[in-house]
Write an enzyme that holds these catalytic residues in place. Sequence first.
Site, short mmCIF file in Angstrom:
data_model
loop_
_atom_site.label_atom_id
_atom_site.label_comp_id
_atom_site.label_asym_id
_atom_site.label_seq_id
_atom_site.Cartn_x
_atom_site.Cartn_y
_atom_site.Cartn_z
N ASP A 1 0.79 -1.24 0.00
CA ASP A 1 0.00 0.00 0.00
C ASP A 1 0.82 1.29 0.00
OD1 ASP A 1 -1.98 -1.87 0.42
OD2 ASP A 1 -2.83 -0.89 2.19
N HIS B 1 3.82 -2.17 3.03
CA HIS B 1 3.80 -0.83 2.44
C HIS B 1 5.05 -0.55 1.60
CE1 HIS B 1 1.04 -0.59 5.86
NE2 HIS B 1 0.41 0.35 5.18
ZN LIG Z 1 -2.49 3.11 3.44
#
Ligand SMILES: [Zn+2]
Length: 244
Positions: A59, A204
């Site tokens: 992400d 991430h």
């Molecule tokens: Zn996020």
Amino acid sequence: MAGCSVKHNTFTQTPHRLLLQQPVATPNPTLAVPAQFQGKIIYRIQPRNNEKVIALTIDDGPWPKTTLQMLRILQENHVKATFFLVGQALKQHPEIAKQEVAQGHAIGNHTWHHWYRQMDEATVKNEIERTTDLIYQITKVKTFLFRPPGGFLNNGLAAYAKSHNYTVIMWSLTSADTDRHAKPQAFVNNVLKGAKPGAIILMHDGGGDRQRTVQALPEIISKLKQQGYRFVTIPELLQMKAKG
Ligand SMILES: [Zn+2]
């Protein structure tokens, strides 16, 4: 003009056929979401026969340097992942998103600003649709995968996404790579400790310094492979369930 036309017709048919097969006109079947998941919230999929498949989701990018490093690691290991893109980051780094798609990864919508707060309907719509539109403009992928920032389901975003046929993709297992004090080995351990067939793993590539996630990624991949896991994208995971 006539001369040009005649000359053109003397070529083989091949260039015409190639032209007709441009991928832009054909939806990529690997990105399709089965109807049974539209408007639903998914945390994990229980695969048929408990098959050892697992999905990496990444992400907050595209992000300079770290996304490219992760793409290289994924490519070297023949692993496909799913990237949830933030619109304003995508606007800054469109080439990175194109590379994600070119390498066979799936992409989804992670809003324009990555806000957590309660939003009115016009703001919610803008956060989601502006991002979907830019993803399409840049990559030609029309995505119906949505991940709410921070996993917040009650600020208006998830409700909008569900009512507009997106599938809301949460996660069942976090690497906890946003912990500023943890070492990369902790991210590896978090993933290995919770790995299950059909798990959706959160990590991430953007939104901050993700160098430690880059460092953890090769071992996460190699250890899961040693345990017999096969990596699938979110659309692939959903399609498996639909078939099962
Ligand atoms: Zn996020």
